[in-house]
Design a protein around this motif. Structure first.
Motif, PDB file in Angstrom:
ATOM      1  N   VAL A 125       1.706  -5.572  -4.782  1.00 37.57           N
ATOM      2  CA  VAL A 125       2.025  -4.217  -5.223  1.00 37.57           C
ATOM      3  C   VAL A 125       1.844  -4.191  -6.733  1.00 37.57           C
ATOM      4  CG1 VAL A 125       3.789  -2.443  -5.448  1.00 37.57           C
ATOM      5  CG2 VAL A 125       3.624  -3.780  -3.337  1.00 37.57           C
ATOM      6  N   SER A 126       0.931  -3.323  -7.205  1.00 39.63           N
ATOM      7  CA  SER A 126       0.624  -3.234  -8.629  1.00 39.63           C
ATOM      8  C   SER A 126       1.146  -1.921  -9.196  1.00 39.63           C
ATOM      9  CB  SER A 126      -0.891  -3.313  -8.856  1.00 39.63           C
ATOM     10  OG  SER A 126      -1.389  -4.572  -8.465  1.00 39.63           O
ATOM     11  N   VAL A 127       1.925  -2.030 -10.268  1.00 40.43           N
ATOM     12  CA  VAL A 127       2.453  -0.841 -10.944  1.00 40.43           C
ATOM     13  C   VAL A 127       1.537  -0.513 -12.111  1.00 40.43           C
ATOM     14  CG1 VAL A 127       4.417   0.170 -12.150  1.00 40.43           C
ATOM     15  CG2 VAL A 127       4.804  -1.483 -10.298  1.00 40.43           C
ATOM     16  N   GLU A 128       0.997   0.692 -12.134  1.00 39.47           N
ATOM     17  CA  GLU A 128       0.025   1.096 -13.153  1.00 39.47           C
ATOM     18  C   GLU A 128       0.399   2.449 -13.743  1.00 39.47           C
ATOM     19  OE1 GLU A 128      -2.387   1.509 -15.852  1.00 39.47           O
ATOM     20  OE2 GLU A 128      -2.728  -0.337 -14.716  1.00 39.47           O
ATOM     21  N   ASP A 160      -1.580   4.157 -16.006  1.00 39.82           N
ATOM     22  CA  ASP A 160      -2.774   4.943 -16.325  1.00 39.82           C
ATOM     23  C   ASP A 160      -3.262   5.688 -15.080  1.00 39.82           C
ATOM     24  OD1 ASP A 160      -5.204   5.973 -17.163  1.00 39.82           O
ATOM     25  OD2 ASP A 160      -5.822   4.158 -18.225  1.00 39.82           O
ATOM     26  N   THR A 161      -3.134   6.997 -15.086  1.00 37.48           N
ATOM     27  CA  THR A 161      -3.494   7.807 -13.915  1.00 37.48           C
ATOM     28  C   THR A 161      -4.990   7.826 -13.633  1.00 37.48           C
ATOM     29  OG1 THR A 161      -3.574   9.793 -15.313  1.00 37.48           O
ATOM     30  CG2 THR A 161      -1.497   9.328 -14.175  1.00 37.48           C
ATOM     31  N   ARG A 162      -5.792   7.326 -14.571  1.00 38.94           N
ATOM     32  CA  ARG A 162      -7.247   7.304 -14.359  1.00 38.94           C
ATOM     33  C   ARG A 162      -7.689   6.133 -13.498  1.00 38.94           C
ATOM     34  NH1 ARG A 162      -9.510   6.446 -20.046  1.00 38.94           N
ATOM     35  NH2 ARG A 162      -7.835   4.886 -19.961  1.00 38.94           N
ATOM     36  N   LEU A 163      -6.841   5.108 -13.345  1.00 36.06           N
ATOM     37  CA  LEU A 163      -7.279   3.866 -12.714  1.00 36.06           C
ATOM     38  C   LEU A 163      -7.287   3.830 -11.176  1.00 36.06           C
ATOM     39  CD1 LEU A 163      -5.967   1.064 -15.083  1.00 36.06           C
ATOM     40  CD2 LEU A 163      -8.318   1.430 -14.345  1.00 36.06           C
ATOM     41  N   PRO A 164      -6.405   4.541 -10.457  1.00 35.84           N
ATOM     42  CA  PRO A 164      -6.417   4.425  -9.000  1.00 35.84           C
ATOM     43  C   PRO A 164      -7.773   4.669  -8.334  1.00 35.84           C
ATOM     44  CG  PRO A 164      -4.410   5.480  -9.693  1.00 35.84           C
ATOM     45  CD  PRO A 164      -5.247   5.335 -10.929  1.00 35.84           C
ATOM     46  N   ALA A 165      -8.514   5.656  -8.797  1.00 34.74           N
ATOM     47  CA  ALA A 165      -9.826   5.939  -8.199  1.00 34.74           C
ATOM     48  C   ALA A 165     -10.772   4.766  -8.412  1.00 34.74           C
ATOM     49  CB  ALA A 165     -10.421   7.210  -8.804  1.00 34.74           C
ATOM     50  N   LEU A 166     -10.730   4.191  -9.595  1.00 36.28           N
ATOM     51  CA  LEU A 166     -11.572   3.039  -9.904  1.00 36.28           C
ATOM     52  C   LEU A 166     -11.140   1.835  -9.066  1.00 36.28           C
ATOM     53  CD1 LEU A 166     -12.657   2.008 -13.462  1.00 36.28           C
ATOM     54  CD2 LEU A 166     -11.663   0.297 -11.946  1.00 36.28           C
ATOM     55  N   LEU A 167      -9.835   1.625  -8.940  1.00 35.20           N
ATOM     56  CA  LEU A 167      -9.321   0.490  -8.167  1.00 35.20           C
ATOM     57  C   LEU A 167      -9.630   0.634  -6.683  1.00 35.20           C
ATOM     58  CD1 LEU A 167      -5.912   0.100 -10.010  1.00 35.20           C
ATOM     59  CD2 LEU A 167      -7.626  -1.704  -9.798  1.00 35.20           C
ATOM     60  N   ILE A 207      -1.216   0.272  -4.839  1.00 37.31           N
ATOM     61  CA  ILE A 207      -1.106   0.688  -6.234  1.00 37.31           C
ATOM     62  C   ILE A 207      -0.003   1.737  -6.340  1.00 37.31           C
ATOM     63  CG2 ILE A 207      -2.296   1.631  -8.246  1.00 37.31           C
ATOM     64  CD1 ILE A 207      -3.435  -1.042  -7.220  1.00 37.31           C
ATOM     65  N   VAL A 208       0.948   1.491  -7.233  1.00 35.35           N
ATOM     66  CA  VAL A 208       2.055   2.425  -7.462  1.00 35.35           C
ATOM     67  C   VAL A 208       1.911   2.968  -8.877  1.00 35.35           C
ATOM     68  CG1 VAL A 208       4.552   2.689  -7.662  1.00 35.35           C
ATOM     69  CG2 VAL A 208       3.590   1.203  -5.885  1.00 35.35           C
ATOM     70  N   LEU A 209       1.722   4.283  -8.972  1.00 35.02           N
ATOM     71  CA  LEU A 209       1.602   4.899 -10.291  1.00 35.02           C
ATOM     72  C   LEU A 209       2.975   5.084 -10.919  1.00 35.02           C
ATOM     73  CD1 LEU A 209      -1.110   7.723 -10.157  1.00 35.02           C
ATOM     74  CD2 LEU A 209      -1.012   5.786 -11.736  1.00 35.02           C
ATOM     75  N   GLY A 210       3.103   4.623 -12.162  1.00 34.38           N
ATOM     76  CA  GLY A 210       4.376   4.800 -12.849  1.00 34.38           C
ATOM     77  C   GLY A 210       4.512   3.859 -14.030  1.00 34.38           C
ATOM     78  N   LEU A 226       8.693   0.317 -17.021  1.00 37.70           N
ATOM     79  CA  LEU A 226       9.986   0.315 -17.702  1.00 37.70           C
ATOM     80  C   LEU A 226      10.926   1.388 -17.160  1.00 37.70           C
ATOM     81  CD1 LEU A 226       8.891  -0.328 -21.397  1.00 37.70           C
ATOM     82  CD2 LEU A 226       9.792  -1.975 -19.745  1.00 37.70           C
ATOM     83  N   LYS A 227      10.358   2.368 -16.444  1.00 34.76           N
ATOM     84  CA  LYS A 227      11.177   3.438 -15.863  1.00 34.76           C
ATOM     85  C   LYS A 227      11.245   3.340 -14.343  1.00 34.76           C
ATOM     86  CE  LYS A 227       9.861   6.612 -19.611  1.00 34.76           C
ATOM     87  NZ  LYS A 227       9.156   7.872 -19.944  1.00 34.76           N
ATOM     88  N   THR A 228      10.631   2.322 -13.780  1.00 38.26           N
ATOM     89  CA  THR A 228      10.580   2.166 -12.323  1.00 38.26           C
ATOM     90  C   THR A 228      11.783   1.385 -11.820  1.00 38.26           C
ATOM     91  OG1 THR A 228       8.150   2.185 -12.342  1.00 38.26           O
ATOM     92  CG2 THR A 228       9.210   1.216 -10.424  1.00 38.26           C
ATOM     93  N   ASP A 229      12.341   1.808 -10.707  1.00 37.39           N
ATOM     94  CA  ASP A 229      13.431   1.086 -10.059  1.00 37.39           C
ATOM     95  C   ASP A 229      12.811  -0.088  -9.301  1.00 37.39           C
ATOM     96  OD1 ASP A 229      15.493   0.104  -8.490  1.00 37.39           O
ATOM     97  OD2 ASP A 229      16.315   2.082  -8.026  1.00 37.39           O
TER      98      ASP A 229
END
Length: 282
Positions: A73-76, A78-85, A97-100, A103-106
């Motif tokens: 599980v990868s926390v990213e 940058d909202t531009r990266l999921p499509a590339l990934l 892929i988890v967008l967020g 430092l603010k993720t539980d």
């Protein structure tokens, strides 16, 4: 699929998705094909592990982790990266892929939801500009993590893994050692990335303690004392603690001297045990 460290493929992939590296996110992609397999081997993960990754980039380390572990599980941020990934990891079926903002993720909740029945390890090429906050979040939250294997700036690695009482020892060194045992594994040259950073990197591994090496009377107070002591590094520990915590200098000096340390001792020459005792004395 072409190797994700191949420069021609990286350029074509980024151009296709209109992606440009962001200095603000501290993005440097790994192009040395030996680095990620070496990191994964050092982490000790296998199919009994779930891997939490922070900042997957274009997925070079992600892909290697997915080969070894049951799930990644990868926390990213940058909202531009999921499509590339989605394209770079098309042949991998055990990555999420988890967008967020990490430092603010539980993270405790994320681990519970994603890694039931698995041991958990963190493996990541951390953004250098927020290395310490990320590491301290992982450690302070006492997450159910077996180990943390990360690439950081070598200068940061030297501070994090500094031996107690050494010249390089600082507030981050003591904080890390309270929660985990750090080890520097190997260095990585600037040419191993695109674009090449201006600094050498290093891979470190942290293994969290099951029981802290010291038992302060007040953990929060101990860290406040450590922070104050190192806030004026060129001065004595007594001066730093007195100024940082608004305590009478004579009171601090008496407490430090009762540890068998002279009143002129500098903070880098004090041990974690000293600061734990000060949490009771002050």
């Amino acid at each position: 699929m072409p190797e994700l460290t191949n420069m021609s493929y990286i350029r074509a992939l980024c151009e296709k998705h209109g992606f440009a590296l962001s200095k603000g996110f501290g993005q440097n992609f790994i192009v040395n094909p030996s680095v990620c397999p070496r990191m994964i081997a050092a982490s000790g993960i296998d199919k009994s592990y779930g891997v939490l990754e922070i900042g997957p980039g274009i997925g070079v380390l992600t892909k290697e982790a997915a080969k070894a572990a049951a799930k990644v599980v990868s926390v990213e941020v940058d909202t531009r990266l999921p499509a590339l990934l989605e394209e770079s990891l098309a042949e991998v079926d055990n990555v999420k892929i988890v967008l967020g903002d990490v430092l603010k993720t539980d993270l405790a909740e994320l681990i519970r939801e994603e890694f039931a029945g698995l041991k958990v390890a963190v493996v990541a090429n951390l953004p250098y500009y927020i290395t310490s906050p990320i590491l301290m979040k992982l450690l302070e939250e006492r997450l159910p993590i077996e180990s943390i294997t990360v690439m950081v700036q070598k200068e940061a690695a030297d501070r994090i893994a500094a031996a107690p009482g050494s010249r390089e020892s600082g507030a981050i060194s003591l904080a890390v050692r309270y929660f985990a045992e750090p080890e520097t594994l190997f260095t990585v040259s600037p040419g191993s990335f695109t674009p090449p950073p201006k600094v050498t990197s290093a891979v470190i591994k942290l293994v969290p303690h099951t029981v802290p090496p010291v038992r302060p009377a007040n953990e929060k107070r101990m860290f406040a004392i450590i922070k104050a002591a190192f806030s004026q590094r060129r001065k004595t520990a007594v001066n730093g603690i007195s100024a940082g915590l608004s305590l009478p200098k004579a009171t601090v000096a008496e407490a430090v001297e009762s540890l068998g340390r002279g009143a002129m001792v500098r903070p880098e020459n004090m041990l974690l045990e000293d600061f734990a005792k000060l949490s009771a004395l002050l």
